[in-house]
Design an enzyme around this catalytic site. Structure first.
Site, short mmCIF file in Angstrom:
data_model
loop_
_atom_site.label_atom_id
_atom_site.label_comp_id
_atom_site.label_asym_id
_atom_site.label_seq_id
_atom_site.Cartn_x
_atom_site.Cartn_y
_atom_site.Cartn_z
N HIS A 59 12.13 -64.74 23.27
CA HIS A 59 11.87 -66.17 23.36
C HIS A 59 11.59 -66.40 24.85
CE1 HIS A 59 13.85 -66.56 19.41
NE2 HIS A 59 14.82 -65.84 19.91
N ARG A 80 23.49 -72.65 23.75
CA ARG A 80 22.36 -73.20 23.01
C ARG A 80 22.04 -74.63 23.47
NH1 ARG A 80 21.57 -74.32 16.55
NH2 ARG A 80 22.96 -76.05 17.10
N HIS A 202 13.36 -68.75 10.92
CA HIS A 202 14.29 -68.77 12.04
C HIS A 202 15.62 -68.14 11.67
CE1 HIS A 202 17.39 -70.09 14.83
NE2 HIS A 202 16.45 -70.01 15.74
N ARG A 205 20.18 -70.86 8.78
CA ARG A 205 20.52 -72.19 9.29
C ARG A 205 19.33 -73.13 9.23
NH1 ARG A 205 22.26 -69.46 13.90
NH2 ARG A 205 20.82 -70.52 15.29
N HIS A 229 16.17 -64.09 12.21
CA HIS A 229 17.51 -63.94 12.80
C HIS A 229 18.52 -63.81 11.67
CE1 HIS A 229 16.00 -66.49 16.40
NE2 HIS A 229 16.27 -65.31 16.89
N GLU A 232 23.94 -63.61 13.46
CA GLU A 232 24.22 -63.41 14.88
C GLU A 232 25.63 -63.88 15.21
OE1 GLU A 232 21.46 -65.36 17.53
OE2 GLU A 232 22.33 -64.42 19.32
N HIS A 266 19.45 -58.99 15.15
CA HIS A 266 20.89 -59.03 15.44
C HIS A 266 21.71 -58.29 14.38
CE1 HIS A 266 20.05 -61.60 18.78
NE2 HIS A 266 19.63 -62.61 18.03
N ASP A 317 15.17 -60.57 23.87
CA ASP A 317 15.61 -61.83 23.28
C ASP A 317 15.69 -62.97 24.29
OD1 ASP A 317 16.69 -63.74 21.63
OD2 ASP A 317 18.55 -62.69 21.18
ZN LIG Z 1 16.31 -64.73 19.04
#
Ligand SMILES: [Zn+2]
Length: 440
Positions: A59, A80, A202, A205, A229, A232, A266, A317
């Protein structure tokens, strides 16, 4: 036609001495060894020359958060929040400038191909730009500026929680509203000579189970890689069990997301059944050891995943570190911490994680190895620095760092020489300027 004589080159899983590689039209036309004396017309490459390195999970904008402090008593979730504050300030121009500098840093580290997991799609208020792919196009242009290939893993992101709460605040710009709307926007992106378009979900979630098949079907129809993902953080697993009565892996399996073209990123918190489902489906695992340690994610069960049948690649990442050698040996070193044993992953396995596994996971089956017909990507590391002096060439992955990369070639084009980027004058200055422009 150009010929390169490598003191050592990585061929078929080991370091081979005195290799002559002939490059024509961006591909290897011949690879011969041993060739004891370099022909007079050949470019001499002292040290160890590896295939191009793939950074399978990036990212780009997270690079702005490196070394900023502010994480006292923090968690993944407080990090985050800081990341979202940067996300809220980017536009296509500032993102292109930042990403160009980040991809130049990657090129200096030997990365010839990046998988950019991209979800910053729309304006900060969630309204699409005039060109709805302006942000993705900015990333593609940035990779071209920096001389590396990219797979743009355009990411479907619809909800803020596993139980389907709508996106709000800084997340608003991530969302297309539905998987069908995501599909129609992504269909406006086209592959080019230096880039491919891939798909991403993504996470559990951010994409409800009912919306996942549309993304998986788009990827299948376009023979595109599909990344996601996975597990994680333990909180994601708990929410998934409460809402679906199943682990995130089981939800992905039931929605048809797992398979040989899929890469799960992950895969830290897994059950035995999860590992079996990932291995049996032929899903590749992308570990991001330096980010997983930085964000306190935990230790993935890497050798158990490998034993289950998963191939393993790596990515930087969040770019707390951009060093593919550190990521590669992190797979083994984390496993030592987890198991109390050494040598579960041999050097050849770790080089494969940054080369021969990563490229196909990003949809480039003709890259990641030095062989006739492959894309002519070469990464030469010095074996005479204070870090690498005295190491065995076939074990150099345990000694080298990004600072030992001397020369990088992408599709036959030289991008880095003598440790300097040939297309971006001063990547460090550009990073400082671009980061200052987007910090809150
Ligand atoms: Zn990521």
């Amino acid at each position: 036609m150009t010929r390169y004589w490598c003191e050592w080159a990585w061929i078929a899983g080991t370091a081979v001495g005195e290799v002559l590689a002939t490059v024509e039209n961006g591909r290897f036309a011949a690879v011969d060894f041993p060739v004891a004396a370099p022909p007079p017309d050949a470019v001499r490459l002292p040290g160890l020359t590896l295939p191009g390195l793939a950074n399978s999970h990036s990212h780009a904008f997270h690079r702005a958060l490196r070394g900023r402090g502010g994480d006292v008593n923090g968690t993944f979730w407080t990090w985050r929040d800081a990341m979202y504050r940067v996300a809220g300030r980017l536009d296509p121009d500032s993102y292109r400038a930042l990403a160009r500098a980040v991809f130049a840093e990657m090129a200096l580290a030997g990365v010839t191909c990046v998988g950019e997991f991209h979800y910053l799609h729309h304006g900060p208020d969630g309204k699409p730009y005039g060109d709805p792919n302006a942000m993705g196009d900015a990333l593609l242009a940035a990779a071209a500026d920096a001389g590396i290939r990219m797979t743009l893993l355009d990411t479907c992101y619809l909800t803020s929680t596993v139980d389907g709460r709508p996106l709000a605040g800084p997340q608003t710009r991530f969302g297309d509203g539905s998987a069908d709307a995501w599909t129609s926007r992504v269909s406006g992106l086209a592959a080019g000579p230096g880039h491919r378009i891939g798909a991403a979900i993504h996470s559990v979630r951010a994409v409800p189970e009912a919306q996942m098949p549309a993304v998986a079907e788009w990827a299948a129809a376009n023979e595109a890689p599909l990344h996601v993902h996975l597990s994680e953080q333990p909180a994601e697993n708990r929410s998934s069990i409460i809402h679906y009565g199943r682990t995130p892996t089981a939800v992905l399996a039931d929605a048809g997301v797992l398979g040989p073209r899929t890469t799960a990123v992950h895969a830290v918190h897994l059950t035995d059944a999860d590992r079996a489902a990932l291995g049996d489906s032929g899903t590749t695992i992308c570990l991001c050891p330096t980010t997983e340690r930085d964000l306190a994610d935990g230790l993935a069960p890497a050798s158990a995943l490998s034993d289950a049948g998963c191939a393993i690649c790596v990515g930087s990442d969040s770019h707390a570190v951009v060093d593919m050698f550190e990521e590669a040996r992190g797979v083994e070193l984390h496993e030592r911490l987890r198991t109390g044993r050494r040598g579960l992953f041999v050097p050849a396995y770790l080089v494969a994680a940054i080369a021969g596994v990563g490229h196909p996971a990003l949809g480039w089956r003709d890259a990641g190895y030095i062989g006739v017909g492959a894309r002519a990507d070469l990464v030469t590391i010095a074996l005479d620095t204070v870090r690498t002096a005295g190491c065995r060439p076939d074990a150099a992955v345990f000694a080298a760092t990004a600072a030992d990369v001397r020369r990088v070639m992408v599709d036959g084009r030289e991008v880095v020489r003598d440790g300097r980027h040939l297309l971006v004058d001063d990547p460090a200055r550009d990073l400082a300027t671009a980061i200052a422009a987007v910090l809150p």
